[in-house]
Enzyme design. Structure first.
Site, PDB file in Angstrom:
ATOM      1  N   SER A 133       0.880  -1.173   0.000  1.00 44.94           N
ATOM      2  CA  SER A 133       0.000   0.000   0.000  1.00 44.94           C
ATOM      3  C   SER A 133       0.909   1.212   0.000  1.00 44.94           C
ATOM      4  CB  SER A 133      -0.850  -0.007   1.281  1.00 44.94           C
ATOM      5  OG  SER A 133      -1.437   1.256   1.503  1.00 44.94           O
TER       6      SER A 133
ATOM      7  N   TYR B  23      -1.983  -1.437  10.408  1.00 40.76           N
ATOM      8  CA  TYR B  23      -1.956  -1.509   8.943  1.00 40.76           C
ATOM      9  C   TYR B  23      -0.634  -0.953   8.403  1.00 40.76           C
ATOM     10  CZ  TYR B  23      -3.932  -1.123   4.188  1.00 40.76           C
ATOM     11  OH  TYR B  23      -4.197  -1.256   2.844  1.00 40.76           O
TER      12      TYR B  23
HETATM   13  P1  NAD Z   1     -11.417  -6.218  -0.082  1.00 37.10           P
HETATM   14  O1  NAD Z   1     -12.014  -6.131   1.285  1.00 37.10           O
HETATM   15  O2  NAD Z   1     -12.214  -5.879  -1.286  1.00 37.10           O
HETATM   16  O3  NAD Z   1     -10.787  -7.658  -0.329  1.00 37.10           O
HETATM   17  C1  NAD Z   1     -10.053  -8.317   0.636  1.00 37.10           C
HETATM   18  C2  NAD Z   1      -9.984  -9.771   0.258  1.00 37.10           C
HETATM   19  O4  NAD Z   1      -9.261 -10.462   1.295  1.00 37.10           O
HETATM   20  C3  NAD Z   1     -11.345 -10.449   0.154  1.00 37.10           C
HETATM   21  O5  NAD Z   1     -11.307 -11.418  -0.863  1.00 37.10           O
HETATM   22  C4  NAD Z   1     -11.496 -11.108   1.523  1.00 37.10           C
HETATM   23  O6  NAD Z   1     -12.384 -12.208   1.527  1.00 37.10           O
HETATM   24  C5  NAD Z   1     -10.060 -11.536   1.761  1.00 37.10           C
HETATM   25  N1  NAD Z   1      -9.751 -11.805   3.150  1.00 37.10           N
HETATM   26  C6  NAD Z   1      -9.933 -11.025   4.242  1.00 37.10           C
HETATM   27  N2  NAD Z   1      -9.519 -11.670   5.346  1.00 37.10           N
HETATM   28  C7  NAD Z   1      -9.063 -12.880   4.943  1.00 37.10           C
HETATM   29  C8  NAD Z   1      -8.523 -13.993   5.619  1.00 37.10           C
HETATM   30  N3  NAD Z   1      -8.372 -14.018   6.938  1.00 37.10           N
HETATM   31  N4  NAD Z   1      -8.180 -15.074   4.893  1.00 37.10           N
HETATM   32  C9  NAD Z   1      -8.354 -15.092   3.539  1.00 37.10           C
HETATM   33  N5  NAD Z   1      -8.859 -14.066   2.848  1.00 37.10           N
HETATM   34  C10 NAD Z   1      -9.219 -12.971   3.553  1.00 37.10           C
HETATM   35  O7  NAD Z   1     -10.100  -5.305   0.023  1.00 37.10           O
HETATM   36  P2  NAD Z   1      -9.144  -4.675  -1.080  1.00 37.10           P
HETATM   37  O8  NAD Z   1      -9.266  -3.198  -0.956  1.00 37.10           O
HETATM   38  O9  NAD Z   1      -9.301  -5.321  -2.403  1.00 37.10           O
HETATM   39  O10 NAD Z   1      -7.726  -5.048  -0.438  1.00 37.10           O
HETATM   40  C11 NAD Z   1      -6.848  -6.008  -0.996  1.00 37.10           C
HETATM   41  C12 NAD Z   1      -5.422  -5.669  -0.590  1.00 37.10           C
HETATM   42  O11 NAD Z   1      -5.071  -4.393  -1.132  1.00 37.10           O
HETATM   43  C13 NAD Z   1      -5.212  -5.562   0.919  1.00 37.10           C
HETATM   44  O12 NAD Z   1      -3.979  -6.111   1.275  1.00 37.10           O
HETATM   45  C14 NAD Z   1      -5.221  -4.063   1.164  1.00 37.10           C
HETATM   46  O13 NAD Z   1      -4.495  -3.705   2.296  1.00 37.10           O
HETATM   47  C15 NAD Z   1      -4.541  -3.586  -0.103  1.00 37.10           C
HETATM   48  N6  NAD Z   1      -4.778  -2.179  -0.415  1.00 37.10           N
HETATM   49  C16 NAD Z   1      -6.050  -1.693  -0.609  1.00 37.10           C
HETATM   50  C17 NAD Z   1      -6.224  -0.356  -0.902  1.00 37.10           C
HETATM   51  C18 NAD Z   1      -7.572   0.244  -1.148  1.00 37.10           C
HETATM   52  O14 NAD Z   1      -7.649   1.485  -1.253  1.00 37.10           O
HETATM   53  N7  NAD Z   1      -8.625  -0.522  -1.281  1.00 37.10           N
HETATM   54  C19 NAD Z   1      -5.129   0.487  -0.980  1.00 37.10           C
HETATM   55  C20 NAD Z   1      -3.851  -0.033  -0.770  1.00 37.10           C
HETATM   56  C21 NAD Z   1      -3.699  -1.377  -0.492  1.00 37.10           C
END
Ligand code: NAD
Length: 256
Positions: free
Chosen positions: A138, A151
């Site tokens: 991130s 985080y």
């Molecule tokens: P999201 O909530 O849409 O998806 C998260 C995914 O992780 C889902 O498929 C969920 O079922 C799965 N998950 C959660 N806990 C779990 C567990 N214990 N075991 C297995 N699977 C699990 O979130 P997202 O925004 O797509 O985030 C995905 C990644 O991107 C994360 O690592 C997040 O930190 C990172 N990220 C997101 C953003 C943003 O703005 N959305 C920005 C930077 C980084």
């Protein structure tokens, strides 16, 4: 480009993980999905791209379930060529108020799970002298925001793990890099928009503009498709010597 390769994307039933899984499948990679919630629709979306798809429901906070998932992937497809460590959760609170169980869960899911999946994937990648480990960190792997201690600690940690993994494999065909998104409008971020809207009595649109305006100069969300295209580049031959990078795609967030 990736025909015959197998990609395992953790946390790929939603959001960024699903976007990256689709981008890799569009290049011909077979895909192992993981994550919670609706597991049927994401599998159908990948299968519609003409590749093979499998699903494993490992809880990424549990090392024994991660081991089971990696064995499952190897049994189904021979080996994992592309590992995308993406599963992640968020919780927002000041350090002194941060629930201890939330700290432990975020470190386990957002950081330790990548260590476990990577250590289990590397031997087969090295034997084949080709592999890609892509860690979804991130912009919070590069800079901090208040009230996100666990985080930010986990994401800085995964950037460090990325560099070590890259160095240890630098003379092989196995690369490891991190992708550092800014805001991406997924369920993880919509919860933060909702919290802002409720706290400040704003509409969804007003809260979204406020969220972007605080951090992201472009005033635009990065999309899962854009992140998928970057993952595809890292998997291409042009990415052969990209090693240990933490590549932000953040609308200028970290440039400030
Ligand atoms: P999201 O909530 O849409 O998806 C998260 C995914 O992780 C889902 O498929 C969920 O079922 C799965 N998950 C959660 N806990 C779990 C567990 N214990 N075991 C297995 N699977 C699990 O979130 P997202 O925004 O797509 O985030 C995905 C990644 O991107 C994360 O690592 C997040 O930190 C990172 N990220 C997101 C953003 C943003 O703005 N959305 C920005 C930077 C980084």
């Amino acid at each position: 480009m990736l025909k015959g390769k197998t990609a395992l994307v953790t946390g790929s039933t939603s959001g960024i993980g699903l976007g990256i899984a689709k981008a890799l499948a569009e290049q011909g990679a077979n895909v192992v999905l993981n994550g919670f919630g609706d597991t049927v629709a994401p599998q159908a979306e990948i299968a519609a791209l003409g590749v093979q798809v499998a699903y494993h429901g490992a809880d990424m906070s549990k090392p024994s379930e991660i081991e089971d998932m990696m064995k499952f992937a190897a049994a189904r497809f021979g080996r994992v060529d592309i590992l995308v460590n993406n599963a992640g959760i968020q919780h927002v609170a000041k350090v002194e108020d941060f629930p201890v169980e939330k700290w432990d869960a975020i470190i386990a899911i957002n950081l330790s799970s990548a260590f476990h999946a990577t250590r289990l994937a590397l031997p087969a990648m090295k034997a084949a002298n080709w592999g890609r480990v892509i860690n979804i960190a991130s912009v919070h792997g590069l800079v901090a925001s208040a009230e996100k201690s666990a985080y930010v600690a986990a994401k800085h940690g995964i950037v460090g793990l990325t560099k070590v993994t890259a160095l240890e494999n630098a003379t092989t065909g196995v690369t490891c890099n991190a992708i550092c998104p800014g805001w991406v409008l997924t369920p993880l971020v919509q919860k933060q928009v909702d919290a802002k809207a409720a706290a400040l009595k704003l509409t969804n649109e007003e809260a979204t503009r406020l969220l972007l305006g605080e951090k992201e100069p472009s005033m635009q969300f990065t999309t899962p498709q854009e992140l998928g295209a970057l993952a595809v580049f890292l998997c291409s031959a042009a990415g052969n010597n990209v090693r240990g990078a933490a590549w932000n795609m953040d609308g200028g967030w970290a440039a400030q």
